[in-house]
Scaffold this motif. Sequence first.
Motif, PDB file in Angstrom:
ATOM      1  N   ASP A 143      38.195 -44.712   1.180  1.00 44.44           N
ATOM      2  CA  ASP A 143      37.553 -44.716   2.498  1.00 44.44           C
ATOM      3  C   ASP A 143      37.152 -43.283   2.832  1.00 44.44           C
ATOM      4  N   GLU A 144      35.881 -42.990   2.713  1.00 42.44           N
ATOM      5  CA  GLU A 144      35.366 -41.648   2.969  1.00 42.44           C
ATOM      6  C   GLU A 144      34.433 -41.614   4.178  1.00 42.44           C
ATOM      7  N   VAL A 145      34.477 -42.670   4.975  1.00 41.40           N
ATOM      8  CA  VAL A 145      33.607 -42.790   6.142  1.00 41.40           C
ATOM      9  C   VAL A 145      34.455 -42.663   7.400  1.00 41.40           C
ATOM     10  N   ALA A 146      34.105 -41.701   8.272  1.00 44.62           N
ATOM     11  CA  ALA A 146      34.846 -41.500   9.516  1.00 44.62           C
ATOM     12  C   ALA A 146      34.558 -42.627  10.500  1.00 44.62           C
ATOM     13  N   PRO A 147      35.522 -42.899  11.422  1.00 42.48           N
ATOM     14  CA  PRO A 147      35.260 -43.899  12.458  1.00 42.48           C
ATOM     15  C   PRO A 147      34.046 -43.507  13.305  1.00 42.48           C
ATOM     16  N   VAL A 148      33.402 -44.489  13.897  1.00 45.70           N
ATOM     17  CA  VAL A 148      32.221 -44.282  14.725  1.00 45.70           C
ATOM     18  C   VAL A 148      32.525 -44.782  16.129  1.00 45.70           C
ATOM     19  N   ALA A 149      32.179 -43.957  17.166  1.00 51.15           N
ATOM     20  CA  ALA A 149      32.427 -44.353  18.548  1.00 51.15           C
ATOM     21  C   ALA A 149      31.510 -45.504  18.928  1.00 51.15           C
ATOM     22  N   ALA A 150      32.124 -46.608  19.325  1.00 53.56           N
ATOM     23  CA  ALA A 150      31.350 -47.757  19.773  1.00 53.56           C
ATOM     24  C   ALA A 150      31.155 -47.739  21.290  1.00 53.56           C
ATOM     25  N   TYR A 151      32.109 -47.105  21.995  1.00 56.35           N
ATOM     26  CA  TYR A 151      31.984 -47.005  23.457  1.00 56.35           C
ATOM     27  C   TYR A 151      32.706 -45.739  23.921  1.00 56.35           C
ATOM     28  N   VAL A 152      32.015 -44.952  24.736  1.00 57.97           N
ATOM     29  CA  VAL A 152      32.593 -43.749  25.355  1.00 57.97           C
ATOM     30  C   VAL A 152      32.387 -43.854  26.857  1.00 57.97           C
ATOM     31  N   PRO A 153      33.432 -43.634  27.675  1.00 57.42           N
ATOM     32  CA  PRO A 153      33.266 -43.721  29.135  1.00 57.42           C
ATOM     33  C   PRO A 153      32.186 -42.757  29.631  1.00 57.42           C
ATOM     34  N   ALA A 154      31.520 -43.173  30.671  1.00 60.50           N
ATOM     35  CA  ALA A 154      30.445 -42.340  31.225  1.00 60.50           C
ATOM     36  C   ALA A 154      31.015 -41.050  31.810  1.00 60.50           C
ATOM     37  N   ASP A 155      30.164 -40.008  31.829  1.00 64.09           N
ATOM     38  CA  ASP A 155      30.563 -38.744  32.451  1.00 64.09           C
ATOM     39  C   ASP A 155      30.826 -38.964  33.947  1.00 64.09           C
ATOM     40  N   GLN A 156      31.737 -38.171  34.512  1.00 64.30           N
ATOM     41  CA  GLN A 156      32.076 -38.268  35.934  1.00 64.30           C
ATOM     42  C   GLN A 156      31.977 -36.885  36.599  1.00 64.30           C
ATOM     43  N   ILE A 157      31.627 -36.906  37.854  1.00 71.12           N
ATOM     44  CA  ILE A 157      31.647 -35.684  38.663  1.00 71.12           C
ATOM     45  C   ILE A 157      32.576 -35.937  39.839  1.00 71.12           C
ATOM     46  N   VAL A 158      33.626 -35.158  39.953  1.00 66.12           N
ATOM     47  CA  VAL A 158      34.613 -35.332  41.026  1.00 66.12           C
ATOM     48  C   VAL A 158      34.869 -33.993  41.712  1.00 66.12           C
ATOM     49  N   GLU A 159      35.282 -34.089  42.974  1.00 66.53           N
ATOM     50  CA  GLU A 159      35.670 -32.887  43.716  1.00 66.53           C
ATOM     51  C   GLU A 159      37.011 -32.402  43.208  1.00 66.53           C
ATOM     52  N   CYS A 160      37.145 -31.093  43.254  1.00 64.13           N
ATOM     53  CA  CYS A 160      38.424 -30.552  42.836  1.00 64.13           C
ATOM     54  C   CYS A 160      39.520 -31.059  43.759  1.00 64.13           C
ATOM     55  N   GLY A 161      40.599 -31.437  43.200  1.00 59.44           N
ATOM     56  CA  GLY A 161      41.694 -31.969  43.986  1.00 59.44           C
ATOM     57  C   GLY A 161      41.659 -33.477  44.101  1.00 59.44           C
ATOM     58  N   GLN A 162      40.497 -34.083  43.811  1.00 55.38           N
ATOM     59  CA  GLN A 162      40.422 -35.538  43.846  1.00 55.38           C
ATOM     60  C   GLN A 162      40.915 -36.101  42.505  1.00 55.38           C
ATOM     61  N   GLY A 163      41.469 -37.286  42.565  1.00 57.20           N
ATOM     62  CA  GLY A 163      41.873 -37.930  41.330  1.00 57.20           C
ATOM     63  C   GLY A 163      40.681 -38.520  40.578  1.00 57.20           C
ATOM     64  N   TYR A 164      40.889 -38.771  39.322  1.00 59.57           N
ATOM     65  CA  TYR A 164      39.838 -39.408  38.511  1.00 59.57           C
ATOM     66  C   TYR A 164      40.488 -40.317  37.472  1.00 59.57           C
ATOM     67  N   GLU A 165      39.723 -41.275  37.063  1.00 54.99           N
ATOM     68  CA  GLU A 165      40.241 -42.251  36.099  1.00 54.99           C
ATOM     69  C   GLU A 165      39.945 -41.797  34.661  1.00 54.99           C
ATOM     70  N   MET A 166      40.930 -41.954  33.823  1.00 56.52           N
ATOM     71  CA  MET A 166      40.749 -41.650  32.408  1.00 56.52           C
ATOM     72  C   MET A 166      40.235 -42.916  31.709  1.00 56.52           C
ATOM     73  N   GLY A 167      39.007 -42.890  31.264  1.00 56.88           N
ATOM     74  CA  GLY A 167      38.466 -44.038  30.566  1.00 56.88           C
ATOM     75  C   GLY A 167      38.986 -44.118  29.124  1.00 56.88           C
ATOM     76  N   SER A 168      38.854 -45.264  28.526  1.00 55.37           N
ATOM     77  CA  SER A 168      39.266 -45.478  27.111  1.00 55.37           C
ATOM     78  C   SER A 168      38.041 -45.599  26.219  1.00 55.37           C
ATOM     79  N   ALA A 169      37.994 -44.787  25.201  1.00 55.51           N
ATOM     80  CA  ALA A 169      36.901 -44.879  24.232  1.00 55.51           C
ATOM     81  C   ALA A 169      37.235 -45.944  23.162  1.00 55.51           C
ATOM     82  N   GLU A 170      36.218 -46.540  22.589  1.00 54.88           N
ATOM     83  CA  GLU A 170      36.402 -47.528  21.519  1.00 54.88           C
ATOM     84  C   GLU A 170      35.694 -47.047  20.254  1.00 54.88           C
ATOM     85  N   PHE A 171      36.366 -47.223  19.125  1.00 56.52           N
ATOM     86  CA  PHE A 171      35.809 -46.777  17.854  1.00 56.52           C
ATOM     87  C   PHE A 171      35.828 -47.949  16.851  1.00 56.52           C
ATOM     88  N   THR A 172      34.919 -47.912  15.947  1.00 52.07           N
ATOM     89  CA  THR A 172      34.897 -48.863  14.842  1.00 52.07           C
ATOM     90  C   THR A 172      34.986 -48.104  13.519  1.00 52.07           C
TER      91      THR A 172
END
Length: 203
Positions: free
Chosen positions: A171-200
Amino acid sequence: MAEDACGNIGYGYSTYYVSDWTAPTFDYVAESMTIECDEEVPAADYVVSDNCSTVEVTVYEMPYAYECFEVIERAYIATDACGNTSYAYQTITIVDTTAPVFNAYEMEINLPCDNYEGVFVTANDNCNEVNISYTDEFVSGGCAGRIIRTYTASDVCQNAATTQQIMTLVDEVAPVAAYVPADQIVECGQGYEMGSAEFTDNC
Protein backbone atom coordinates in the motif's frame (compact mmCIF):
# COMPACT_ATOMS: atom_id res chain seq x y z
CA MET A 1 3.02 -89.92 -79.08
CA ALA A 2 2.79 -93.73 -79.63
CA GLU A 3 4.45 -96.10 -82.19
CA ASP A 4 3.18 -99.57 -83.18
CA ALA A 5 5.17 -102.66 -84.30
CA CYS A 6 5.03 -101.55 -87.92
CA GLY A 7 6.53 -98.20 -87.17
CA ASN A 8 3.33 -96.19 -87.40
CA ILE A 9 3.29 -93.21 -85.05
CA GLY A 10 0.18 -91.70 -83.54
CA TYR A 11 -0.18 -88.37 -81.76
CA GLY A 12 -2.62 -87.16 -79.09
CA TYR A 13 -3.00 -83.71 -77.55
CA SER A 14 -4.10 -82.43 -74.13
CA THR A 15 -4.83 -78.83 -73.07
CA TYR A 16 -3.94 -77.59 -69.55
CA TYR A 17 -5.46 -74.41 -68.10
CA VAL A 18 -3.54 -72.74 -65.31
CA SER A 19 -5.69 -70.58 -63.04
CA ASP A 20 -5.11 -68.59 -59.82
CA TRP A 21 -7.94 -68.54 -57.30
CA THR A 22 -5.77 -67.88 -54.27
CA ALA A 23 -5.79 -64.40 -52.73
CA PRO A 24 -2.57 -62.78 -51.57
CA THR A 25 -1.48 -63.32 -47.96
CA PHE A 26 -0.53 -60.63 -45.48
CA ASP A 27 2.54 -62.07 -43.78
CA TYR A 28 2.79 -59.04 -41.50
CA VAL A 29 0.65 -56.01 -40.68
CA ALA A 30 1.53 -53.46 -38.02
CA GLU A 31 -0.50 -53.97 -34.85
CA SER A 32 -3.13 -51.54 -33.64
CA MET A 33 -1.62 -49.00 -31.28
CA THR A 34 -2.22 -45.98 -29.06
CA ILE A 35 0.06 -42.96 -29.35
CA GLU A 36 0.29 -39.51 -27.76
CA CYS A 37 -1.09 -36.58 -29.72
CA ASP A 38 2.38 -35.05 -30.18
CA GLU A 39 3.84 -38.25 -31.64
CA GLU A 40 4.09 -38.80 -35.38
CA VAL A 41 1.56 -41.21 -36.83
CA PRO A 42 3.55 -44.22 -38.09
CA ALA A 43 3.49 -45.02 -41.78
CA ALA A 44 1.64 -48.04 -43.10
CA ASP A 45 3.77 -51.13 -42.50
CA TYR A 46 3.08 -54.55 -44.00
CA VAL A 47 4.55 -57.57 -45.80
CA VAL A 48 2.44 -59.38 -48.42
CA SER A 49 3.02 -62.37 -50.67
CA ASP A 50 1.17 -64.26 -53.41
CA ASN A 51 1.46 -67.77 -54.82
CA CYS A 52 1.65 -66.75 -58.47
CA SER A 53 1.96 -63.06 -59.29
CA THR A 54 2.89 -59.63 -58.11
CA VAL A 55 0.61 -57.87 -55.62
CA GLU A 56 -0.69 -54.32 -55.49
CA VAL A 57 -1.49 -52.98 -52.02
CA THR A 58 -3.77 -49.99 -51.45
CA VAL A 59 -4.04 -48.36 -48.03
CA TYR A 60 -7.12 -46.37 -47.01
CA GLU A 61 -7.36 -44.25 -43.86
CA MET A 62 -10.58 -43.09 -42.20
CA PRO A 63 -10.04 -40.58 -39.35
CA TYR A 64 -12.59 -40.00 -36.60
CA ALA A 65 -12.07 -36.92 -34.39
CA TYR A 66 -13.44 -36.57 -30.87
CA GLU A 67 -12.92 -33.91 -28.20
CA CYS A 68 -9.99 -35.55 -26.46
CA PHE A 69 -8.79 -38.20 -28.87
CA GLU A 70 -8.72 -39.24 -32.51
CA VAL A 71 -9.06 -42.66 -34.13
CA ILE A 72 -7.58 -43.61 -37.49
CA GLU A 73 -9.00 -46.76 -39.06
CA ARG A 74 -6.48 -48.05 -41.59
CA ALA A 75 -7.48 -50.69 -44.19
CA TYR A 76 -4.93 -52.63 -46.27
CA ILE A 77 -6.23 -54.11 -49.52
CA ALA A 78 -3.97 -56.52 -51.43
CA THR A 79 -4.89 -57.52 -55.01
CA ASP A 80 -2.95 -59.88 -57.28
CA ALA A 81 -2.84 -59.89 -61.09
CA CYS A 82 -5.88 -62.20 -61.27
CA GLY A 83 -8.05 -59.93 -59.15
CA ASN A 84 -7.93 -62.03 -55.99
CA THR A 85 -8.15 -59.74 -52.97
CA SER A 86 -7.45 -59.95 -49.26
CA TYR A 87 -7.83 -57.40 -46.47
CA ALA A 88 -6.13 -56.41 -43.22
CA TYR A 89 -6.94 -53.70 -40.70
CA GLN A 90 -5.16 -51.52 -38.18
CA THR A 91 -6.51 -49.02 -35.64
CA ILE A 92 -4.41 -46.09 -34.41
CA THR A 93 -5.79 -44.24 -31.37
CA ILE A 94 -4.34 -40.80 -30.68
CA VAL A 95 -4.75 -39.59 -27.08
CA ASP A 96 -3.66 -36.73 -24.82
CA THR A 97 -2.61 -37.94 -21.37
CA THR A 98 0.06 -35.29 -20.75
CA ALA A 99 -0.61 -32.43 -18.34
CA PRO A 100 0.30 -28.83 -19.21
CA VAL A 101 3.68 -27.51 -18.05
CA PHE A 102 4.16 -24.16 -16.33
CA ASN A 103 6.76 -21.88 -17.84
CA ALA A 104 9.40 -20.19 -15.67
CA TYR A 105 7.93 -17.45 -13.46
CA GLU A 106 8.71 -15.37 -10.36
CA MET A 107 7.91 -17.29 -7.20
CA GLU A 108 7.30 -14.10 -5.20
CA ILE A 109 5.88 -10.84 -6.52
CA ASN A 110 4.62 -7.53 -5.10
CA LEU A 111 1.21 -6.21 -6.08
CA PRO A 112 -0.88 -3.19 -5.11
CA CYS A 113 -3.27 -4.04 -2.31
CA ASP A 114 -6.21 -2.83 -4.39
CA ASN A 115 -5.22 -4.54 -7.65
CA TYR A 116 -4.03 -8.11 -7.24
CA GLU A 117 -6.49 -10.12 -9.33
CA GLY A 118 -5.21 -11.86 -12.44
CA VAL A 119 -2.96 -14.62 -13.73
CA PHE A 120 0.76 -13.95 -13.48
CA VAL A 121 2.04 -17.27 -14.85
CA THR A 122 1.84 -19.03 -18.22
CA ALA A 123 1.71 -22.69 -19.24
CA ASN A 124 2.06 -24.77 -22.40
CA ASP A 125 0.44 -28.05 -23.44
CA ASN A 126 1.71 -30.65 -25.87
CA CYS A 127 -1.48 -30.63 -27.95
CA ASN A 128 -4.33 -28.46 -26.71
CA GLU A 129 -5.09 -25.00 -25.41
CA VAL A 130 -4.51 -24.35 -21.71
CA ASN A 131 -6.94 -22.84 -19.21
CA ILE A 132 -5.45 -21.39 -16.00
CA SER A 133 -7.57 -20.84 -12.89
CA TYR A 134 -6.55 -20.01 -9.33
CA THR A 135 -7.55 -19.89 -5.69
CA ASP A 136 -6.18 -17.57 -3.01
CA GLU A 137 -5.22 -18.11 0.62
CA PHE A 138 -4.74 -14.88 2.58
CA VAL A 139 -1.98 -15.00 5.18
CA SER A 140 -0.51 -12.48 7.60
CA GLY A 141 2.48 -10.30 6.99
CA GLY A 142 3.26 -6.87 5.61
CA CYS A 143 1.11 -3.75 5.75
CA ALA A 144 -1.62 -5.20 3.56
CA GLY A 145 -0.90 -8.90 3.99
CA ARG A 146 0.24 -11.72 1.73
CA ILE A 147 -1.52 -14.17 -0.55
CA ILE A 148 -0.57 -17.71 -1.50
CA ARG A 149 -2.10 -18.18 -4.93
CA THR A 150 -2.50 -21.73 -6.24
CA TYR A 151 -2.75 -21.97 -10.03
CA THR A 152 -4.24 -24.91 -11.90
CA ALA A 153 -3.42 -25.33 -15.59
CA SER A 154 -5.73 -27.77 -17.39
CA ASP A 155 -6.44 -28.84 -20.95
CA VAL A 156 -9.68 -30.05 -22.55
CA CYS A 157 -8.79 -33.65 -21.72
CA GLN A 158 -8.79 -32.88 -17.97
CA ASN A 159 -5.03 -33.22 -17.63
CA ALA A 160 -3.95 -30.73 -14.98
CA ALA A 161 -0.89 -29.36 -13.19
CA THR A 162 -0.68 -27.01 -10.18
CA THR A 163 1.85 -24.52 -8.85
CA GLN A 164 1.96 -21.76 -6.24
CA GLN A 165 3.03 -18.12 -6.16
CA ILE A 166 3.42 -15.85 -3.13
CA MET A 167 2.10 -12.30 -3.46
CA THR A 168 2.98 -9.50 -1.07
CA LEU A 169 0.35 -6.78 -1.14
CA VAL A 170 1.76 -3.27 -0.80
CA ASP A 171 0.00 0.00 0.00
CA GLU A 172 1.86 3.05 -1.29
CA VAL A 173 -1.15 5.34 -1.64
CA ALA A 174 -1.89 7.88 1.11
CA PRO A 175 -5.45 8.35 2.40
CA VAL A 176 -7.52 11.01 0.62
CA ALA A 177 -9.76 13.52 2.45
CA ALA A 178 -13.36 12.86 1.52
CA TYR A 179 -14.79 15.57 3.79
CA VAL A 180 -13.19 18.50 5.64
CA PRO A 181 -15.26 20.83 7.88
CA ALA A 182 -15.78 24.30 6.48
CA ASP A 183 -13.59 27.18 7.65
CA GLN A 184 -15.00 29.20 10.58
CA ILE A 185 -14.57 32.77 11.76
CA VAL A 186 -15.21 33.32 15.47
CA GLU A 187 -14.65 36.14 17.94
CA CYS A 188 -11.86 35.69 20.35
CA GLY A 189 -13.18 34.24 23.55
CA GLN A 190 -16.15 32.63 21.83
CA GLY A 191 -16.39 28.88 21.67
CA TYR A 192 -16.25 26.96 18.42
CA GLU A 193 -17.07 23.47 17.31
CA MET A 194 -14.38 21.05 16.26
CA GLY A 195 -15.57 19.39 13.07
CA SER A 196 -14.60 15.82 12.07
CA ALA A 197 -12.81 15.20 8.81
CA GLU A 198 -13.44 12.01 6.80
CA PHE A 199 -10.80 10.17 4.80
CA THR A 200 -10.86 7.28 2.37
CA ASP A 201 -8.05 4.85 1.56
CA ASN A 202 -7.48 2.49 -1.30
CA CYS A 203 -6.92 -0.49 0.99
